[in-house]
Design a protein around this motif. Structure first.
Motif, PDB file in Angstrom:
ATOM      1  N   LEU A  22       0.754  -1.384  -0.228  1.00  0.00           N
ATOM      2  CA  LEU A  22      -0.163  -0.420   0.049  1.00  0.00           C
ATOM      3  C   LEU A  22       0.851   1.374   0.228  1.00  0.00           C
ATOM      4  CD1 LEU A  22      -2.623   1.215   0.401  1.00  0.00           C
ATOM      5  CD2 LEU A  22      -2.180   1.528   1.611  1.00  0.00           C
ATOM      6  N   ILE A  23       1.980   1.007   0.616  1.00  0.00           N
ATOM      7  CA  ILE A  23       2.741   2.310   1.151  1.00  0.00           C
ATOM      8  C   ILE A  23       3.270   2.208  -0.548  1.00  0.00           C
ATOM      9  CG2 ILE A  23       5.090   3.355   2.043  1.00  0.00           C
ATOM     10  CD1 ILE A  23       4.434   1.691   5.031  1.00  0.00           C
ATOM     11  N   VAL A  24       3.969   1.602  -1.158  1.00  0.00           N
ATOM     12  CA  VAL A  24       4.596   1.515  -2.823  1.00  0.00           C
ATOM     13  C   VAL A  24       3.133   2.328  -3.501  1.00  0.00           C
ATOM     14  CG1 VAL A  24       5.638   0.194  -4.235  1.00  0.00           C
ATOM     15  CG2 VAL A  24       6.419  -0.114  -2.164  1.00  0.00           C
ATOM     16  N   VAL A  25       2.144   2.296  -3.410  1.00  0.00           N
ATOM     17  CA  VAL A  25       1.245   2.216  -4.687  1.00  0.00           C
ATOM     18  C   VAL A  25       0.914   4.084  -4.162  1.00  0.00           C
ATOM     19  CG1 VAL A  25      -0.620   1.691  -5.094  1.00  0.00           C
ATOM     20  CG2 VAL A  25      -0.118  -0.354  -4.559  1.00  0.00           C
ATOM     21  N   LEU A  26       1.006   4.344  -3.002  1.00  0.00           N
ATOM     22  CA  LEU A  26       1.260   5.481  -2.784  1.00  0.00           C
ATOM     23  C   LEU A  26       1.234   6.508  -3.440  1.00  0.00           C
ATOM     24  CD1 LEU A  26      -1.302   4.753   0.349  1.00  0.00           C
ATOM     25  CD2 LEU A  26      -2.041   5.714  -1.827  1.00  0.00           C
ATOM     26  N   ALA A  27       2.615   5.682  -3.068  1.00  0.00           N
ATOM     27  CA  ALA A  27       4.692   6.534  -3.688  1.00  0.00           C
ATOM     28  C   ALA A  27       4.658   6.570  -5.022  1.00  0.00           C
ATOM     29  CB  ALA A  27       5.367   6.270  -2.725  1.00  0.00           C
ATOM     30  N   LYS A  28       4.324   5.476  -5.656  1.00  0.00           N
ATOM     31  CA  LYS A  28       4.296   6.515  -6.749  1.00  0.00           C
ATOM     32  C   LYS A  28       2.827   6.874  -6.740  1.00  0.00           C
ATOM     33  CE  LYS A  28       6.190   0.908  -8.638  1.00  0.00           C
ATOM     34  NZ  LYS A  28       5.913   0.508  -9.013  1.00  0.00           N
ATOM     35  N   ARG A  29       1.966   6.581  -6.800  1.00  0.00           N
ATOM     36  CA  ARG A  29       0.282   7.740  -7.512  1.00  0.00           C
ATOM     37  C   ARG A  29       0.717   9.510  -6.942  1.00  0.00           C
ATOM     38  NH1 ARG A  29      -4.942   5.398  -4.571  1.00  0.00           N
ATOM     39  NH2 ARG A  29      -5.672   7.252  -5.607  1.00  0.00           N
ATOM     40  N   LYS A  30       1.735   9.807  -6.003  1.00  0.00           N
ATOM     41  CA  LYS A  30       1.780  10.749  -5.585  1.00  0.00           C
ATOM     42  C   LYS A  30       3.007  11.205  -6.683  1.00  0.00           C
ATOM     43  CE  LYS A  30       3.885  13.774  -1.546  1.00  0.00           C
ATOM     44  NZ  LYS A  30       4.696  13.250  -0.711  1.00  0.00           N
ATOM     45  N   ARG A  31       4.042  10.488  -6.862  1.00  0.00           N
ATOM     46  CA  ARG A  31       5.310  10.791  -7.822  1.00  0.00           C
ATOM     47  C   ARG A  31       3.929  11.046  -8.831  1.00  0.00           C
ATOM     48  NH1 ARG A  31       8.070   6.572  -5.117  1.00  0.00           N
ATOM     49  NH2 ARG A  31       7.873   5.248  -7.369  1.00  0.00           N
ATOM     50  N   ARG A  32       3.698  10.603  -9.890  1.00  0.00           N
ATOM     51  CA  ARG A  32       3.144  10.804 -10.723  1.00  0.00           C
ATOM     52  C   ARG A  32       2.055  12.348 -11.094  1.00  0.00           C
ATOM     53  NH1 ARG A  32       0.540   6.093 -10.978  1.00  0.00           N
ATOM     54  NH2 ARG A  32       2.119   5.031 -12.282  1.00  0.00           N
ATOM     55  N   LYS A  33       1.848  11.949  -9.605  1.00  0.00           N
ATOM     56  CA  LYS A  33       0.441  13.357  -9.469  1.00  0.00           C
ATOM     57  C   LYS A  33       1.488  14.901  -9.488  1.00  0.00           C
ATOM     58  CE  LYS A  33      -2.989  15.606  -6.419  1.00  0.00           C
ATOM     59  NZ  LYS A  33      -3.618  15.376  -5.619  1.00  0.00           N
ATOM     60  N   LYS A  34       2.609  14.382  -9.006  1.00  0.00           N
ATOM     61  CA  LYS A  34       3.888  15.708  -9.442  1.00  0.00           C
ATOM     62  C   LYS A  34       3.986  16.139  -9.923  1.00  0.00           C
ATOM     63  CE  LYS A  34       7.986  17.031  -6.524  1.00  0.00           C
ATOM     64  NZ  LYS A  34       8.748  16.678  -5.367  1.00  0.00           N
ATOM     65  N   GLN A  35       4.458  14.926 -11.335  1.00  0.00           N
ATOM     66  CA  GLN A  35       5.097  15.097 -12.382  1.00  0.00           C
ATOM     67  C   GLN A  35       3.584  15.327 -13.446  1.00  0.00           C
ATOM     68  OE1 GLN A  35       5.743  11.241 -13.467  1.00  0.00           O
ATOM     69  NE2 GLN A  35       7.863  11.115 -12.405  1.00  0.00           N
ATOM     70  N   MET A  36       2.604  15.527 -13.111  1.00  0.00           N
ATOM     71  CA  MET A  36       2.027  15.542 -13.813  1.00  0.00           C
ATOM     72  C   MET A  36       1.703  17.571 -14.201  1.00  0.00           C
ATOM     73  SD  MET A  36      -0.619  13.076 -14.028  1.00  0.00           S
ATOM     74  CE  MET A  36      -2.760  14.045 -14.676  1.00  0.00           C
ATOM     75  N   ILE A  37       1.786  17.980 -12.524  1.00  0.00           N
ATOM     76  CA  ILE A  37       1.382  19.188 -12.163  1.00  0.00           C
ATOM     77  C   ILE A  37       2.753  19.893 -12.262  1.00  0.00           C
ATOM     78  CG2 ILE A  37      -0.322  18.398 -11.267  1.00  0.00           C
ATOM     79  CD1 ILE A  37       1.530  19.482  -8.325  1.00  0.00           C
ATOM     80  N   GLN A  38       4.086  19.669 -12.885  1.00  0.00           N
ATOM     81  CA  GLN A  38       5.421  20.732 -12.985  1.00  0.00           C
ATOM     82  C   GLN A  38       4.764  21.758 -13.454  1.00  0.00           C
ATOM     83  OE1 GLN A  38       8.372  17.845 -13.487  1.00  0.00           O
ATOM     84  NE2 GLN A  38       8.591  17.514 -10.732  1.00  0.00           N
ATOM     85  N   GLY A  39       5.276  22.721 -13.942  1.00  0.00           N
ATOM     86  CA  GLY A  39       4.976  23.800 -14.641  1.00  0.00           C
ATOM     87  C   GLY A  39       3.679  24.694 -14.656  1.00  0.00           C
ATOM     88  N   TYR A  40       2.763  23.953 -13.582  1.00  0.00           N
ATOM     89  CA  TYR A  40       1.616  24.826 -13.651  1.00  0.00           C
ATOM     90  C   TYR A  40       1.721  25.728 -12.392  1.00  0.00           C
ATOM     91  CZ  TYR A  40      -3.395  25.368 -12.918  1.00  0.00           C
ATOM     92  OH  TYR A  40      -4.826  25.376 -12.813  1.00  0.00           O
ATOM     93  N   PRO A  41       1.287  26.962 -12.491  1.00  0.00           N
ATOM     94  CA  PRO A  41       0.116  27.460 -13.536  1.00  0.00           C
ATOM     95  C   PRO A  41       0.904  28.171 -14.822  1.00  0.00           C
ATOM     96  CG  PRO A  41       0.110  29.406 -12.117  1.00  0.00           C
ATOM     97  CD  PRO A  41       1.062  28.086 -11.868  1.00  0.00           C
ATOM     98  N   PRO A  42       1.362  28.228 -15.696  1.00  0.00           N
ATOM     99  CA  PRO A  42       1.655  27.691 -17.071  1.00  0.00           C
ATOM    100  C   PRO A  42       1.899  29.468 -17.080  1.00  0.00           C
ATOM    101  CG  PRO A  42      -0.511  28.282 -18.271  1.00  0.00           C
ATOM    102  CD  PRO A  42      -0.863  27.364 -16.614  1.00  0.00           C
ATOM    103  N   ASN A  43       1.134  31.417 -16.908  1.00  0.00           N
ATOM    104  CA  ASN A  43       1.341  32.469 -17.283  1.00  0.00           C
ATOM    105  C   ASN A  43       1.323  32.582 -15.211  1.00  0.00           C
ATOM    106  OD1 ASN A  43       1.154  31.895 -19.303  1.00  0.00           O
ATOM    107  ND2 ASN A  43      -1.014  31.771 -19.172  1.00  0.00           N
ATOM    108  N   GLY A  44       1.900  32.142 -14.705  1.00  0.00           N
ATOM    109  CA  GLY A  44       2.664  33.142 -13.523  1.00  0.00           C
ATOM    110  C   GLY A  44       1.545  32.691 -12.406  1.00  0.00           C
ATOM    111  N   PRO A  45       1.462  32.373 -10.972  1.00  0.00           N
ATOM    112  CA  PRO A  45       0.942  32.233  -9.457  1.00  0.00           C
ATOM    113  C   PRO A  45      -0.595  33.240 -10.378  1.00  0.00           C
ATOM    114  CG  PRO A  45       2.717  34.105  -9.667  1.00  0.00           C
ATOM    115  CD  PRO A  45       2.982  33.760 -11.263  1.00  0.00           C
ATOM    116  N   VAL A  46      -1.479  32.073  -9.354  1.00  0.00           N
ATOM    117  CA  VAL A  46      -2.684  32.443  -9.764  1.00  0.00           C
ATOM    118  C   VAL A  46      -2.956  33.177  -8.725  1.00  0.00           C
ATOM    119  CG1 VAL A  46      -5.005  31.150  -9.630  1.00  0.00           C
ATOM    120  CG2 VAL A  46      -3.340  30.340 -10.230  1.00  0.00           C
ATOM    121  N   PRO A  47      -3.285  34.786  -8.760  1.00  0.00           N
ATOM    122  CA  PRO A  47      -4.477  35.481  -7.774  1.00  0.00           C
ATOM    123  C   PRO A  47      -4.913  34.826  -6.285  1.00  0.00           C
ATOM    124  CG  PRO A  47      -5.080  36.167  -9.539  1.00  0.00           C
ATOM    125  CD  PRO A  47      -4.913  34.885 -10.292  1.00  0.00           C
TER     126      PRO A  47
END
Length: 524
Positions: A356-381
């Motif tokens: 369970l720990i391994v599965v959750l760690a993988k899902r966390k890393r995948r989610k982090k990779q998906m949101i890298q570079g967001y937001p595209p136009n700077g911080p959200v006010p």
């Protein structure tokens, strides 16, 4: 594709949880299995159901004009008292079982039948005759009552010439402690069951009816405790009305709880068909408290449930520890393989947690990779902060949990009526712990069943027969000690006999020692 895999992983985790739950339930059920293999009676130490153990304390009693060639005899039942689990020579029955109606005296010929060969009734065209086998009987003397004692309560205490083989003492309990509606069981030897063993000679002119008296021959009928009442036809004797069927011959036998503890003595059947073998509509058993009181007066050892004597409790604890040790020894061999299963289950649980720990760690890393570079136009006010002005609705103040919800009205000190409320006596500890009694008119506390409404078992330490009473006088609830041996205490002070103490709701007093304490309540 990602959503499909995600669902697959969730279902896999669910499957693992399901398997782990099933295995845990299986192990727990198997761990309880050894306790169900051997049922040991807590009261006696004998194996078997409490009712089958209780049958081993019941006997069949006969009284006659003589035993060698009797012309008259009467049959009844009885039960042993004394040291729990040991063969005994002291038995309780009804007075009318040992009373000879022809002589008007307590019989001099009272016997306990040992087995089915002790007595046979022979019926022929000329009438009845009796064949007796004295070697299969034990003679008894009647310790109570004597010819000078009153007819009621209808109880008798017998002493056999020697302990009766195979018949042990039963445990007693005050009937006052038994709740209405509980299951009760009548054990004894009803005469209506005797005819099932009748045989006939070749010509059919003579019937031979052996009188069954073995342990196996006693019968058990079941019912419920309907109510407790005073029986006016028996000089206001306290009795239990119950629904377990009894018949002629059951008299003197025990009425027991599902734990095999005696709370009454089967005595009266009323209503219904009043023939020899007719069914009674109302079945009454005399309170066991009367037998407890007479055993106390005679100085005879007996056992009451629950125990109140600390020394006896210590001895019982030692015996229980020895019995528990024996049971544990027998269960050890059975329990070894269960611990192996527990260890295996623990290993599987660790593996599951790691996965369970391994599965959750993988899902966390995948989610982090998906949101890298967001937001595209700077911080959200961020949203502007909320500002309350004079037009906003004010937040109501928080109410403290200790603030009173409502005021408590003053309680009038007068006899309670249905319109104003009811005074009640609430037991805080000791023998009566948890029970509540209405105070209507006068209520007395003690061990005397003839005078007390709050009735203690006959062996209760520190409580007198007529200990104290509560009653209303001059619009006040009065507590008065009736000359008790160990005293009645109010606010830490022993009140004098006859001294009248006015009580208010919430006041506490106790009998003899602080364990037997009560509080005055007023219920609106």
């Amino acid at each position: 594709m990602r959503k499909t895999c995600h669902k697959f992983r969730k279902s896999g985790i669910c499957r693992i949880c399901f398997v782990m739950t099933v295995m845990a339930s299986l192990v727990l059920s198997m761990m309880s299995f050894p306790n169900k293999m051997t049922r040991v009676s807590a009261a006696t130490g004998f194996s078997g159901s409490p009712l089958s153990v209780a049958k081993q304390g019941v006997v069949r009693i006969v009284q006659a004009d003589n035993i060698e060639d009797p012309e008259y005899l009467a049959l009844g039942s009885g039960f042993g008292v004394g040291v729990i689990g040991e063969e005994t020579d002291i038995f309780v029955t009804n007075r009318h079982v040992v009373y000879n109606e022809y002589t008007g005296r307590i019989s001099d010929y009272v016997y306990i039948l040992l087995d089915d060969e002790a007595l046979t009734i022979v019926t022929s065209m000329s009438g009845y005759s009796f064949e007796t086998n004295p070697d299969h009987m034990i003679r008894c003397s009647v310790l109570y009552p004597t010819d000078d004692d009153p007819e009621y309560p209808d109880i008798a205490i017998l002493k056999a010439e020697r302990p009766v083989p195979g018949r042990h003492a039963l445990q007693l309990q005050s009937a006052q402690l038994a709740d209405d509606g509980i299951a009760v069981y009548a054990i004894g030897y009803p005469g209506s069951a005797d005819d099932m063993g009748t045989s006939y000679n070749s010509s059919g002119t003579q019937a031979m009816t052996p009188i069954p008296a073995s342990i196996e021959a006693s019968t058990i009928t079941d019912g419920i405790l309907s109510r407790k009442m005073r029986f006016s036809s028996a000089d206001d004797t306290w009795v239990i009305q119950q629904t377990a069927q009894i018949n002629h011959g059951n008299s003197g036998g025990p009425l027991v709880t599902e734990d095999g503890i005696v709370i009454g003595i089967n005595t009266y059947g009323m209503g219904g068909e009043l023939s020899d073998n007719g069914l009674s509509e109302y079945k009454l058993a005399v309170f066991a408290d009367y037998a407890i009181a007479q055993l106390e007066n005679l100085g005879i050892e007996y056992n009451v449930f629950p125990e109140t004597d600390e020394d006896d409790e210590d001895e019982d604890d030692d015996e229980d520890e020895d019995e528990d040790e024996d049971v544990r020894d027998e269960e050890n061999d059975i329990s070894v393989y269960l611990w192996i299963l527990v260890i295996a289950l623990a290993v599987l649980l660790v593996v599951f947690i790691v996965i369970l720990i391994v599965v959750l760690a993988k899902r966390k890393r995948r989610k982090k990779q998906m949101i890298q570079g967001y937001p595209p136009n700077g911080p959200v006010p961020m949203d502007p902060p909320l500002v309350h002005d004079s037009n906003t609705i004010p937040v109501p103040p928080v109410r403290n949990s200790f603030e009173p919800v409502m005021s408590v009205p003053n309680v009038p000190m007068q006899p309670a009526t249905s319109g104003t409320g009811e005074f009640r006596l609430q037991a805080l500890g000791g023998t009566m712990a948890g029970r509540s009694f209405p105070i209507q008119g006068e209520i007395a506390l003690g061990r005397d069943p003839a005078r007390c409404q709050v009735l203690y078992p006959g062996s209760t330490k520190g409580v007198s027969g007529y200990h104290c009473r509560l009653y209303f006088a001059d619009s006040s609830l009065i507590l008065e000690d009736m000359g008790s041996s160990f005293g009645t205490y109010y606010k830490g002070r022993r009140i004098n006999p006859g001294e009248k103490i006015a009580l208010n709701p919430g006041d506490v007093f106790y009998l003899g020692h602080e364990a037997e304490s009560f509080r005055i309540d007023f219920i609106m």
